[in-house]
Design an enzyme around this catalytic site. Structure first.
Site, mmCIF file in Angstrom:
data_model
loop_
_atom_site.group_PDB
_atom_site.id
_atom_site.type_symbol
_atom_site.label_atom_id
_atom_site.label_comp_id
_atom_site.label_asym_id
_atom_site.label_seq_id
_atom_site.Cartn_x
_atom_site.Cartn_y
_atom_site.Cartn_z
ATOM 1 N N GLY A 165 38.599 68.103 42.297
ATOM 2 C CA GLY A 165 38.628 66.643 42.177
ATOM 3 C C GLY A 165 39.536 65.953 43.189
ATOM 4 N N GLU A 200 29.186 58.983 49.473
ATOM 5 C CA GLU A 200 28.135 59.148 48.480
ATOM 6 C C GLU A 200 28.022 57.878 47.663
ATOM 7 O OE1 GLU A 200 28.790 62.477 45.781
ATOM 8 O OE2 GLU A 200 27.875 63.780 47.276
ATOM 9 N N LYS A 201 26.846 57.618 47.188
ATOM 10 C CA LYS A 201 26.664 56.539 46.217
ATOM 11 C C LYS A 201 27.521 56.894 45.000
ATOM 12 C CE LYS A 201 24.255 53.195 44.162
ATOM 13 N NZ LYS A 201 24.858 51.913 44.543
ATOM 14 N N LEU A 203 27.955 56.913 41.305
ATOM 15 C CA LEU A 203 27.079 56.723 40.146
ATOM 16 C C LEU A 203 27.912 56.224 38.958
ATOM 17 C CD1 LEU A 203 24.893 59.923 40.593
ATOM 18 C CD2 LEU A 203 24.356 57.598 41.309
ATOM 19 N N HIS A 235 38.416 64.208 37.018
ATOM 20 C CA HIS A 235 37.309 64.968 37.605
ATOM 21 C C HIS A 235 37.355 66.447 37.260
ATOM 22 C CE1 HIS A 235 36.312 61.362 39.716
ATOM 23 N NE2 HIS A 235 37.394 61.399 40.484
ATOM 24 N N ARG A 291 30.781 81.411 42.739
ATOM 25 C CA ARG A 291 31.654 82.334 42.001
ATOM 26 C C ARG A 291 31.333 82.246 40.515
ATOM 27 N NH1 ARG A 291 34.466 78.158 39.670
ATOM 28 N NH2 ARG A 291 34.898 76.448 41.086
ATOM 29 N N VAL A 294 34.695 79.053 35.074
ATOM 30 C CA VAL A 294 35.477 79.047 33.830
ATOM 31 C C VAL A 294 34.536 78.982 32.625
ATOM 32 C CG1 VAL A 294 37.207 77.762 32.510
ATOM 33 C CG2 VAL A 294 37.388 77.865 35.006
ATOM 34 N N ARG A 337 38.496 73.947 26.715
ATOM 35 C CA ARG A 337 39.581 74.562 27.485
ATOM 36 C C ARG A 337 40.899 74.116 26.880
ATOM 37 N NH1 ARG A 337 38.104 74.146 33.904
ATOM 38 N NH2 ARG A 337 35.836 74.246 33.702
HETATM 39 P P1 ADP Z 1 35.183 68.940 43.177
HETATM 40 O O1 ADP Z 1 34.663 70.048 44.021
HETATM 41 O O2 ADP Z 1 36.461 68.354 43.695
HETATM 42 O O3 ADP Z 1 35.245 69.320 41.723
HETATM 43 P P2 ADP Z 1 32.623 67.538 42.811
HETATM 44 O O4 ADP Z 1 31.785 67.084 43.929
HETATM 45 O O5 ADP Z 1 32.172 68.770 42.072
HETATM 46 O O6 ADP Z 1 34.140 67.735 43.310
HETATM 47 O O7 ADP Z 1 32.791 66.373 41.758
HETATM 48 C C1 ADP Z 1 33.663 66.489 40.648
HETATM 49 C C2 ADP Z 1 33.428 65.346 39.692
HETATM 50 O O8 ADP Z 1 33.661 64.080 40.347
HETATM 51 C C3 ADP Z 1 32.008 65.248 39.154
HETATM 52 O O9 ADP Z 1 31.771 66.097 38.049
HETATM 53 C C4 ADP Z 1 31.972 63.769 38.788
HETATM 54 O O10 ADP Z 1 32.685 63.550 37.588
HETATM 55 C C5 ADP Z 1 32.746 63.097 39.901
HETATM 56 N N1 ADP Z 1 31.831 62.703 41.002
HETATM 57 C C6 ADP Z 1 31.502 63.429 42.106
HETATM 58 N N2 ADP Z 1 30.606 62.768 42.887
HETATM 59 C C7 ADP Z 1 30.348 61.593 42.269
HETATM 60 C C8 ADP Z 1 29.500 60.462 42.556
HETATM 61 N N3 ADP Z 1 28.740 60.416 43.651
HETATM 62 N N4 ADP Z 1 29.492 59.421 41.679
HETATM 63 C C9 ADP Z 1 30.280 59.442 40.562
HETATM 64 N N5 ADP Z 1 31.092 60.471 40.240
HETATM 65 C C10 ADP Z 1 31.142 61.549 41.066
#
Ligand code: ADP
Length: 451
Positions: A165, A200-201, A203, A235, A291, A294, A337
């Site tokens: 995150g 990224e958009k 959401l 996140h 990988r 968790v 967790r």
């Molecule tokens: P990381 O590798 O740091 O965990 P991720 O790309 O897997 O990052 O995103 C982690 C979390 O961040 C997602 O589960 C979501 O909650 C939020 N997130 C990521 N991308 C977006 C997006 N485009 N719009 C809204 N929330 C997002």
């Protein structure tokens, strides 16, 4: 099959891998820092080697020390667990150069998926739907503005090397964009030594839904359904369940098959998770983790397939015995967790556990490496354990979770148990009606103190 596996990790995942090795008749080597000399994974392994002082960079991330440990013990394979070196392509290559098997994907695939820009390009090429955004990295604020206006605000600036995150900033309006870019770049540089970012958009209220895959590296690959990991703080996931309350079986099979097909084309080896945000009936790829994760026990509970055993088998070149039609789903599972943290502020609370009593009974699994009198060191993550419950239906699962949480005793440190005891009684959670910002909203309204 391998004869001796060195487990390059600690805590509950080291124990989890050790258990799989024992059931496969494979000898185990634990490695540990000086802070973990009394840890369960050290006690239960056939052999153990101290690899350095407490700081992870001097021990669990210390590649020369790990290589020496392999050499001393004659281990022919390394299981990296999650975190630490599990997604380090160079580590996988170095092991191969020393004729030691890395239990994980091909280094090339780890590298592609570790760069989120490359990962999105690859996903798109393989026919996986992705989040609208920039095609590649952002080179200037002006370029970012053009792209942001095309996809529409709010937008999210994300680090190409991101994880956990970090390196993620929202720009609600054009006025926020330049700050979001600068902050995301600075955070990415300090966390990952790489300031590449992309757009990224953003959401508004999606769910986080991920597909578990397993491949043999030669073009056979299957999916094992989805997990819904929408309950997150900063996140990071804290509650995961399968199936997702938001998907019916047809939608689940359809996205699963799209992903499995892509993995066959990629000739993916090992276990992996393809992560999506799901909103208005549409899936948007965000990243792939190369990988074991968790939350893998959720999938194990509903499929009765041991993912770590399968991971070791395919890494040893044993191929994939399982066919897609062999994967049958039973009931519902939820994982919580349990961290040694304040349940309201999430401040870590390391220290000595003075009383420990995990719950039991039908459909209850606790993956943990702690014990009565164990001291949680301050140097690593604060996971006390994972509680996984399984039931025939989601409502049975929730009732079981409630009683298991009420039985769970961890005294001496603060834990997030009170938060889960509250969540399992919240209407939206009971209804399965939540999204990735639900928990933040709940905490902002007072969290467990309000209830
Ligand atoms: P990381 O590798 O740091 O965990 P991720 O790309 O897997 O990052 O995103 C982690 C979390 O961040 C997602 O589960 C979501 O909650 C939020 N997130 C990521 N991308 C977006 C997006 N485009 N719009 C809204 N929330 C997002």
């Amino acid at each position: 099959m391998f004869e001796k596996i060195l487990i390059a990790n600690r805590g509950e995942i080291a124990l989890r891998v050790l258990r799989a090795c024992k059931e496969l008749g494979i000898s185990t080597v634990a490695v540990h820092s000086t802070a973990d000399a009394n840890a369960m994974h050290v006690r239960l392994a056939d052999e153990s080697v101290c690899i350095g002082p407490p700081a992870a960079r001097d021990s669990y991330l210390n590649v020369p020390a790990l290589l020496a440990a392999c050499e001393i013990t004659g281990a022919d394979a390394v299981h990296p667990g999650y975190g630490f070196l599990s997604e380090n392509a160079r580590f996988a290559e170095i092991l191969e150069e020393h004729n030691i098997h890395f239990i994980g994907p091909k280094p090339g695939h780890i590298r592609i998926m570790g760069d989120k820009i490359e990962a999105k390009r690859t996903a798109r090429r393989l026919g996986i739907p992705v989040v609208p955004g920039s095609d590649g990295g952002i080179t200037s604020d002006a370029e970012a503005m053009v792209i942001a206006k095309t996809i529409g605000f709010p937008v999210l600036v994300k680090a190409a090397a991101g994880g956990g995150g970090r390196g993620m900033k929202v720009a609600q309006t054009p006025a926020d964009l330049s700050n979001a870019l600068a902050n995301a770049r600075a955070e990415a540089q300090s966390a990952f030594g790489d300031d590449a970012v992309y757009l990224e958009k953003y959401l508004a209220q999606p769910r986080h839904i991920e597909i578990q895959v397993l491949g043999d590296g030669h073009g056979r690959a299957i999916h094992l359904g989805e997990r819904d990991c929408s309950l997150q703080r900063r996140h990071q996931k804290i509650w995961e369940e399968g199936h997702s309350p938001a998907l019916n079986i047809a939608a689940s099979n359809s996205i699963g098959e799209t992903v499995a097909k892509a993995m066959r084309e990629l000739e993916y080896l090992g276990v992996g998770t393809v992560e999506f945000l799901y909103e208005d009936g549409k899936f948007h790829f965000i990243e792939m983790n190369t990988r074991i994760q968790v939350e893998h026990p959720v999938t194990e509970a509903i499929t009765d397939i041991d993912l770590v055993v399968e991971q070791i088998r395919v890494a040893a070149g044993g191929g994939l015995d399982l066919k897609q039609e062999d994967v049958k789903f039973f009931g519902h599972a939820i994982e919580c967790r349990i961290n040694a943290e304040n349940p309201q502020t999430f401040m870590p609370s390391p220290g000595k556990i003075v009383a420990y009593h995990p719950p039991g009974g039908l459909g209850v699994r606790v993956d943990s490496a702690v014990y009565n009198g164990y001291t949680i060191p301050p140097f690593y993550d604060s996971l006390v354990g994972k509680l996984i419950v399984h039931g025939k239906t989601r409502s049975e699962c929730l009732m079981r979770l409630k009683r298991a949480l009420d039985e769970f005793v961890v005294d001496g440190v603060e834990t997030t148990l009170p938060l889960f005891r509250t969540l399992v009684r919240e209407k939206d959670i009971i209804d399965g009606d939540y999204h990735i910002h639900w928990l933040e909203d709940f905490l902002a309204k007072g969290g467990i103190d309000r209830v």
